[in-house]
Design an enzyme around this catalytic site. Structure first.
Site, PDB file in Angstrom:
ATOM      1  N   TYR A 150       0.200   5.836   7.078  1.00  0.00           N
ATOM      2  CA  TYR A 150       1.626   4.923   7.710  1.00  0.00           C
ATOM      3  C   TYR A 150       2.218   3.433   6.708  1.00  0.00           C
ATOM      4  O   TYR A 150       2.966   2.906   6.709  1.00  0.00           O
ATOM      5  CB  TYR A 150       0.442   3.809   8.953  1.00  0.00           C
ATOM      6  CG  TYR A 150       0.030   4.735   9.714  1.00  0.00           C
ATOM      7  CD1 TYR A 150       0.572   6.147  10.050  1.00  0.00           C
ATOM      8  CD2 TYR A 150      -0.738   4.748  10.666  1.00  0.00           C
ATOM      9  CE1 TYR A 150       0.712   7.391  11.165  1.00  0.00           C
ATOM     10  CE2 TYR A 150      -1.333   5.685  12.002  1.00  0.00           C
ATOM     11  CZ  TYR A 150      -0.659   7.176  11.742  1.00  0.00           C
ATOM     12  OH  TYR A 150      -1.251   7.712  13.124  1.00  0.00           O
ATOM     13  N   LYS A 163       5.395   2.607  24.868  1.00  0.00           N
ATOM     14  CA  LYS A 163       4.487   1.609  26.366  1.00  0.00           C
ATOM     15  C   LYS A 163       3.009   1.797  26.139  1.00  0.00           C
ATOM     16  O   LYS A 163       2.988   3.552  26.487  1.00  0.00           O
ATOM     17  CB  LYS A 163       5.558   1.610  27.634  1.00  0.00           C
ATOM     18  CG  LYS A 163       5.936   2.999  27.682  1.00  0.00           C
ATOM     19  CD  LYS A 163       4.821   3.837  28.839  1.00  0.00           C
ATOM     20  CE  LYS A 163       4.996   5.322  28.532  1.00  0.00           C
ATOM     21  NZ  LYS A 163       3.603   5.940  29.537  1.00  0.00           N
ATOM     22  N   ASP A 180      -0.514   5.217  31.417  1.00  0.00           N
ATOM     23  CA  ASP A 180      -0.180   6.161  30.831  1.00  0.00           C
ATOM     24  C   ASP A 180       1.221   5.594  31.724  1.00  0.00           C
ATOM     25  O   ASP A 180       2.568   5.765  31.390  1.00  0.00           O
ATOM     26  CB  ASP A 180      -0.282   7.140  30.818  1.00  0.00           C
ATOM     27  CG  ASP A 180       0.447   8.885  31.118  1.00  0.00           C
ATOM     28  OD1 ASP A 180       1.232   7.740  29.431  1.00  0.00           O
ATOM     29  OD2 ASP A 180       0.435   9.635  30.799  1.00  0.00           O
TER      30      ASP A 180
END
Length: 323
Positions: free
Chosen positions: A58, A97, A177
Site C-alpha cells: 500500500y 463504507k 455492512d
C-alpha cells in the site's frame, strides 16, 4: 483536461467486480494502479484496465507520483488509518463504507482532509442514484404530506464464517455492512436525524447477524417513527417505505439497484400511483463522476465526511439502544 488517475489499496472482490470497473469506466477517470501482492488478484483488474501498474504494498502505491486519487476498500477497521495516510501522501481519497467503527474515530480523518487540502469522502453510492434524489425531492415538496413513518428492510444470507463480513476482528456484522444503508438512507432522503432508538440484536461469533431497530427521528416537518431490519442470515430482501398523511413512497431496489433489481420508485396517493423506473443506471459510475467533479471543479459532493460521521453516530446510537 487530464483524467484523474486512480489507485486501489487492496484487491477485494467488491473492488474487482463493482468499484474497479466504475473507476475505469467513469468519464474523466482512469484506474492506473493497484496495491496487491497477489498476481492472481491483480489479473482480475488488469482484465478491464489494460496497462495497470501493480504495487506490492500500500505504501508503494501512495508513493507513486502518477496516482492522483486513491480508493480504499480495505477491512472496516483499517479505513481511517489508510485514509489519513493517503491524504498525508497528497492523494484525494474515496473510502468504502463504513468509514469507522465509531463516530469519534472519524474526527482525525476530517482533520487530515482539512490539513491536506484534498478531497475525501465515504463511498456511499446510493445518494448519487437518481431514484434517491427523486425521493428526497418528493419529500421536500411535501408530495405525501407530513412524513409520519419510515421503514427499511435490507437482508441477505451469508453464513460463511470465514467471510470478512462475519469476522469481528475486522469490523464485520450486518450493521456495519448494510445498517449504514438502512439508517442513513432515511437521514438523507428526509433530512432527518435520530431522536431515540432501540434495538434487538442477534450475534454469532461476536458479530451481529440480525438487527431490529425502532424509534423516532426528526426532520424539517417534525418527528416521525422509524423501523429497520437488517440481517445477514435471511433470504435477500430490500424495501423502503416513507408514509405520510397524504400518501407513501416506496423503493423496490433501494440499495443494489441494477443488481438486486431495477431501480424503481413509486408515489402512492389517494387513488393514484406515479412510478419512475431507472434501467441501466450505474450508481458506482455516477459516484466516481461526482467525486471527479468535486476534485476538478469544486462541485459539492453529496456525501461529505461530516455526513458520514453523523451516519456513524446513528449506528453508535443503535448499539447503545440495545435492549
Amino acid at each position: 483536461m487530464e483524467p484523474v488517475t486512480w489507485g486501489i489499496l487492496g484487491a477485494s472482490n467488491f473492488a474487482a467486480t463493482r468499484m474497479g470497473p466504475a473507476l475505469h469506466a467513469a468519464k474523466g477517470s482512469c484506474l492506473a494502479a493497484l496495491a496487491t501482492a497477489s498476481p492472481e488478484k491483480a489479473a482480475r483488474f488488469a482484465a478491464f484496465a489494460p496497462g495497470l501498474k501493480v504495487h506490492e504494498s500500500y505504501a508503494a502505491l501512495l508513493d507513486d507520483p502518477q496516482i492522483e486519487a486513491v480508493y480504499i476498500p480495505l477491512p472496516n477497521t483499517l479505513h481511517v488509518e489508510w485514509g489519513i495516510k493517503a491524504l498525508e501522501a497528497g492523494k484525494h481519497v474515496l473510502i468504502e463504507k463504513p468509514l469507522a467503527m465509531t463516530a469519534a474515530e472519524i474526527a482525525p480523518l476530517i482533520a487530515a482532509r482539512d490539513a491536506a487540502g484534498k478531497c475525501a469522502a465515504e463511498a456511499y453510492m446510493i445518494v448519487h442514484h437518481p431514484q434517491w434524489q427523486l425521493v428526497r425531492r418528493w419529500l421536500d415538496e411535501g408530495r405525501i404530506g407530513r412524513l409520519k413513518h419510515a421503514d427499511v428492510t435490507f437482508t441477505y444470507d451469508n453464513p460463511d464464517p470465514a467471510n470478512i463480513r462475519n469476522r469481528a476482528d475486522v469490523g464485520g456484522g450486518s450493521i456495519p455492512d448494510i445498517g449504514v444503508y438502512a439508517y442513513s438512507s432515511i437521514r438523507f432522503a428526509a433530512r432527518a436525524e435520530p431522536v431515540a432508538l432501540h434495538a434487538r440484536l442477534q450475534r454469532e461469533n461476536g458479530v451481529d447477524t440480525f438487527a431490529q431497530v425502532w424509534g423516532e427521528m426528526a426532520g424539517p416537518d417534525g418527528a416521525f417513527s422509524f423501523a429497520a431490519l437488517t440481517s445477514t442470515r435471511l433470504y435477500p430482501r430490500q424495501e423502503v417505505t416513507f408514509q405520510g398523511e397524504a400518501g407513501r413512497i416506496t423503493l423496490s431496489a433501494p440499495f443494489n439497484a441494477g443488481v438486486f433489481g431495477e431501480g424503481q420508485v413509486s408515489l402512492h396517493g389517494f387513488n393514484t400511483t406515479e412510478t419512475h423506473r431507472f434501467p441501466g443506471v450505474n450508481q458506482y459510475v455516477l459516484q466516481v463522476e461526482a467525486f471527479i467533479a468535486h476534485i476538478r471543479a469544486g462541485t459539492p459532493f453529496a456525501w461529505t465526511l461530516e455526513e458520514a460521521q453523523k451516519g456513524q453516530a446513528m449506528i453508535d446510537m443503535v448499539r447503545a439502544g440495545e435492549i
